[in-house]
Motif scaffolding. Structure first.
Motif, PDB file in Angstrom:
ATOM      1  N   TRP A 116       0.740  -1.194  -0.025  1.00 39.69           N
ATOM      2  CA  TRP A 116      -0.150  -0.075  -0.084  1.00 39.69           C
ATOM      3  C   TRP A 116       0.956   1.275   0.101  1.00 39.69           C
ATOM      4  O   TRP A 116       0.371   2.376   0.022  1.00 39.69           O
ATOM      5  CB  TRP A 116      -0.864  -0.069   1.340  1.00 39.69           C
ATOM      6  CG  TRP A 116      -2.006  -1.201   1.396  1.00 39.69           C
ATOM      7  CD1 TRP A 116      -2.364  -1.727  -0.026  1.00 39.69           C
ATOM      8  CD2 TRP A 116      -2.173  -1.704   2.481  1.00 39.69           C
ATOM      9  NE1 TRP A 116      -3.254  -2.796   0.661  1.00 39.69           N
ATOM     10  CE2 TRP A 116      -3.139  -2.768   1.883  1.00 39.69           C
ATOM     11  CE3 TRP A 116      -2.260  -1.770   3.779  1.00 39.69           C
ATOM     12  CZ2 TRP A 116      -3.855  -3.889   2.958  1.00 39.69           C
ATOM     13  CZ3 TRP A 116      -2.711  -2.504   4.768  1.00 39.69           C
ATOM     14  CH2 TRP A 116      -3.674  -3.399   4.195  1.00 39.69           C
ATOM     15  N   GLN A 153      -6.028  -2.519   6.177  1.00 39.53           N
ATOM     16  CA  GLN A 153      -6.207  -1.720   5.119  1.00 39.53           C
ATOM     17  C   GLN A 153      -7.028  -0.325   5.459  1.00 39.53           C
ATOM     18  O   GLN A 153      -6.635   0.738   4.964  1.00 39.53           O
ATOM     19  CB  GLN A 153      -6.844  -2.371   3.801  1.00 39.53           C
ATOM     20  CG  GLN A 153      -6.983  -1.786   2.522  1.00 39.53           C
ATOM     21  CD  GLN A 153      -7.373  -2.662   1.279  1.00 39.53           C
ATOM     22  OE1 GLN A 153      -7.828  -3.630   1.680  1.00 39.53           O
ATOM     23  NE2 GLN A 153      -7.475  -1.849   0.145  1.00 39.53           N
ATOM     24  N   ARG A 157      -4.064   2.192   4.966  1.00 44.27           N
ATOM     25  CA  ARG A 157      -3.666   2.450   3.562  1.00 44.27           C
ATOM     26  C   ARG A 157      -4.159   3.832   3.329  1.00 44.27           C
ATOM     27  O   ARG A 157      -5.272   4.406   3.564  1.00 44.27           O
ATOM     28  CB  ARG A 157      -4.699   1.546   2.843  1.00 44.27           C
ATOM     29  CG  ARG A 157      -4.380   1.783   1.328  1.00 44.27           C
ATOM     30  CD  ARG A 157      -5.159   0.763   0.438  1.00 44.27           C
ATOM     31  NE  ARG A 157      -4.731   0.911  -0.882  1.00 44.27           N
ATOM     32  CZ  ARG A 157      -5.204  -0.056  -2.095  1.00 44.27           C
ATOM     33  NH1 ARG A 157      -6.046  -0.912  -1.798  1.00 44.27           N
ATOM     34  NH2 ARG A 157      -4.787   0.142  -3.251  1.00 44.27           N
TER      35      ARG A 157
END
Length: 160
Positions: A116, A153, A157
């Protein structure tokens, strides 16, 4: 090997990690379970205030050192959503806690963060057994990989 009981306890840790993230913190949650199966202590990350030592695994070590005998610590199990960082692994080793069972490994998290484009943190990513060679560990739990990846995430991210 991760048993069905271990998996249920790891799901509790993932729930604590989700609670932390929903509260504005990083998604890590852990529990300490006595040899006979009683949950003794539960916590999640509290690093949002700036103290990056406020990891649940570190808090477990502190609590266990104060509240359990050496034998109780040795036979207790730490369940955690993410494998201990080196700081928490060292605390675990110094306090003499027993087995560690984790949903996602440090290597998995590091790989996802790199994918990421997230810069590595200030502390090296190491397996628990590199820091505490005698540690008994089980993980990651493949059944929770997708859920942990999605949780991380959501937390780490960068938005594009």
């Amino acid at each position: 090997m991760i048993s069905a009981d271990d998996l249920a306890r790891l799901r509790r840790c993932v729930s604590l990690a989700t609670e932390a993230l929903d509260g504005g913190d990083e998604p890590f949650g852990s529990i300490l379970v006595a040899r006979h199966g009683t949950e003794l202590f539960a916590d999640h990350n509290h690093v949002a205030g700036g103290d990056h030592t406020r990891h649940p695994e570190f808090e477990i070590a502190r609590w266990a050192a104060t509240n359990l005998t050496p034998e109780e610590r040795r036979t207790a199990v730490v369940y955690t959503s993410g494998e201990h960082c080196p700081m928490c692994a060292a605390a675990h080793g110094w306090v003499g806690l027993g087995r560690i069972v984790y949903a996602a490994s440090s290597a998995q998290l590091a790989g996802w963060l790199a994918e990421w484009g997230v810069a590595p943190g200030p502390v090296a990513t190491l397996p628990v057994t590199t820091v505490v060679p005698t540690a008994r560990t089980d993980g990651p739990a493949p059944e929770l990989t997708d859920e942990m990846r999605a949780l991380y995430q959501r937390a780490f991210r960068p938005a594009f």
